[in-house]
Design a protein around this motif. Structure first.
Motif, PDB file in Angstrom:
ATOM      1  N   TYR A 206       0.789  -1.221   0.000  1.00 14.08           N
ATOM      2  CA  TYR A 206       0.000   0.000   0.000  1.00 14.08           C
ATOM      3  C   TYR A 206       0.828   1.282   0.000  1.00 14.08           C
ATOM      4  CZ  TYR A 206      -3.372  -3.523   1.466  1.00 14.08           C
ATOM      5  OH  TYR A 206      -4.128  -4.641   1.536  1.00 14.08           O
ATOM      6  N   GLN A 207       0.299   2.277  -0.684  1.00 15.60           N
ATOM      7  CA  GLN A 207       0.887   3.600  -0.713  1.00 15.60           C
ATOM      8  C   GLN A 207       0.835   4.266   0.660  1.00 15.60           C
ATOM      9  OE1 GLN A 207       2.474   5.520  -2.965  1.00 15.60           O
ATOM     10  NE2 GLN A 207       2.550   7.202  -1.475  1.00 15.60           N
ATOM     11  N   ARG A 208      -0.166   3.889   1.477  1.00 15.50           N
ATOM     12  CA  ARG A 208      -0.370   4.588   2.751  1.00 15.50           C
ATOM     13  C   ARG A 208       0.870   4.519   3.635  1.00 15.50           C
ATOM     14  NH1 ARG A 208      -3.795   1.031   7.058  1.00 15.50           N
ATOM     15  NH2 ARG A 208      -2.515  -0.847   6.963  1.00 15.50           N
ATOM     16  N   ASP A 211       3.473   7.049   2.337  1.00 15.24           N
ATOM     17  CA  ASP A 211       3.159   8.452   2.616  1.00 15.24           C
ATOM     18  C   ASP A 211       3.949   8.980   3.804  1.00 15.24           C
ATOM     19  OD1 ASP A 211       1.353   8.686   0.531  1.00 15.24           O
ATOM     20  OD2 ASP A 211      -0.381   8.174   1.768  1.00 15.24           O
ATOM     21  N   ASP A 233       6.939   8.083  -7.447  1.00 14.76           N
ATOM     22  CA  ASP A 233       5.786   8.271  -8.325  1.00 14.76           C
ATOM     23  C   ASP A 233       5.233   6.942  -8.829  1.00 14.76           C
ATOM     24  OD1 ASP A 233       5.852  11.009  -8.075  1.00 14.76           O
ATOM     25  OD2 ASP A 233       7.085  11.324  -9.858  1.00 14.76           O
ATOM     26  N   ARG A 236       2.676   5.659  -6.428  1.00 16.91           N
ATOM     27  CA  ARG A 236       1.422   6.408  -6.535  1.00 16.91           C
ATOM     28  C   ARG A 236       0.637   5.988  -7.781  1.00 16.91           C
ATOM     29  NH1 ARG A 236       4.575  10.374  -3.689  1.00 16.91           N
ATOM     30  NH2 ARG A 236       5.722  11.025  -5.559  1.00 16.91           N
ATOM     31  N   MET A 237       1.344   5.663  -8.855  1.00 16.21           N
ATOM     32  CA  MET A 237       0.683   5.176 -10.054  1.00 16.21           C
ATOM     33  C   MET A 237       0.030   3.824  -9.800  1.00 16.21           C
ATOM     34  SD  MET A 237       2.334   4.344 -13.801  1.00 16.21           S
ATOM     35  CE  MET A 237       3.063   5.982 -13.907  1.00 16.21           C
ATOM     36  N   GLU A 239      -1.084   2.754  -7.002  1.00 17.97           N
ATOM     37  CA  GLU A 239      -2.242   2.987  -6.142  1.00 17.97           C
ATOM     38  C   GLU A 239      -3.479   3.313  -6.985  1.00 17.97           C
ATOM     39  OE1 GLU A 239      -4.070   3.497  -2.244  1.00 17.97           O
ATOM     40  OE2 GLU A 239      -2.224   2.557  -2.934  1.00 17.97           O
ATOM     41  N   LYS A 240      -3.270   4.041  -8.064  1.00 17.18           N
ATOM     42  CA  LYS A 240      -4.380   4.450  -8.925  1.00 17.18           C
ATOM     43  C   LYS A 240      -4.766   3.379  -9.934  1.00 17.18           C
ATOM     44  CE  LYS A 240      -3.284   9.404  -8.709  1.00 17.18           C
ATOM     45  NZ  LYS A 240      -2.847  10.603  -9.499  1.00 17.18           N
ATOM     46  N   ARG A 241      -3.756   2.721 -10.517  1.00 14.16           N
ATOM     47  CA  ARG A 241      -4.011   1.841 -11.651  1.00 14.16           C
ATOM     48  C   ARG A 241      -3.949   0.355 -11.323  1.00 14.16           C
ATOM     49  NH1 ARG A 241      -0.360   3.557 -16.646  1.00 14.16           N
ATOM     50  NH2 ARG A 241      -1.680   1.959 -17.594  1.00 14.16           N
TER      51      ARG A 241
END
Length: 252
Positions: A206-208, A211, A233, A236-237, A239-241
């Motif tokens: 996880y990105q969390r 962070d 980055d 983060r990508m 996390e979205k995709r």
């Protein structure tokens, strides 16, 4: 200088190939993150580096500070400065947490030619570490991890790391099962250990978690291979995709 170098590493579990040619270099002072879908080999990688006998190295080389890591026994790897924080820390009934921590710290200090801590030294030094990890002193009086919450077990792993002061910390999903406050505390404990000589290899989904950290490189592990690397980055990508786009590229 690379503290850790992995070259064409192939690893199997019960004759089933898991890692299929890992190449990775982690310079001294850097934090590298391993991400990827379930079953991709993330935990296999860090467990193999730590010396777990459940995994068989079929091919490849691993150098730790220029030394052949695979030629060393598990305890010798720890003596050289390797530390593994488990995804699922085990409970050890009957073994006091304070005794356990003091014993492993003194074992490492002895190999480094440093004086051992007596009971007063240990209590003094562990007290500040406990405060930083938001842990209650009475946790030292319990058996190792017995009756600990999930968050307390993970904080106890980072407490071990702080006291042992390893050269390379392998952190296997240290963020799993943590609430927001515990996540911040664990991340703060990890970040406080950063220096120019100590490196980290962190496994996470996880990105969390990221962070609250400052990773230098992100590596994506899919089907036993590192298929993509990048800076923060990239996480983060993902996390979205998600991983589907990388899986499609692998199949293409």
């Amino acid at each position: 200088m690379n503290l850790l170098e992995i070259r064409n590493l192939h690893v199997s579990v019960e004759d089933r190939p898991v890692l299929q040619g890992i190449d990775l270099a982690v310079p001294a002072g850097e934090m590298h993150v391993i991400m990827g879908p379930n079953g991709s080999g993330k935990s296999t990688l860090v467990q193999t580096l730590a010396g777990s006998e459940a995994y068989t190295v079929r091919e490849g080389q691993v150098l730790f500070a220029g030394e052949d890591l695979l030629a060393l026994k598990t305890e010798e790897r720890a003596q050289r400065g390797l530390f593994l924080a488990f995804q699922y820390p085990v409970e050890i009934p009957g073994l006091g947490n304070a005794l356990f921590l003091r014993t492993i710290v003194n074992a490492i200090r002895k190999t480094r030619g440093l004086p051992e801590w007596d009971a007063l030294d240990f209590l003094s030094r562990s007290r500040s570490a406990l405060e930083q990890m938001d842990m209650k002193p009475e946790l030292l009086e319990r058996s190792v991890n017995q009756g600990f919450s999930g968050g307390e077990k993970k904080r106890n792993e980072i407490l071990q790391m702080r006291l042992l002061e390893p050269r390379l910390a392998l952190l296997d999903e240290t963020d799993s099962g943590l609430d927001i406050d515990a996540l911040r505390t664990v991340a703060r404990g990890i970040e406080s250990m950063r220096d120019s000589q100590r490196s980290f290899l962190l496994v996470t989904h996880y990105q969390r978690m990221l962070d609250h950290l400052r990773p230098d490189r992100i590596h994506v592990l899919i089907q036993g291979r590192i298929v993509q690397s990048g800076d923060a980055d990239l996480a983060r990508m993902l996390e979205k995709r998600g991983y589907d786009w990388l899986l499609r590229e692998q199949r293409a």
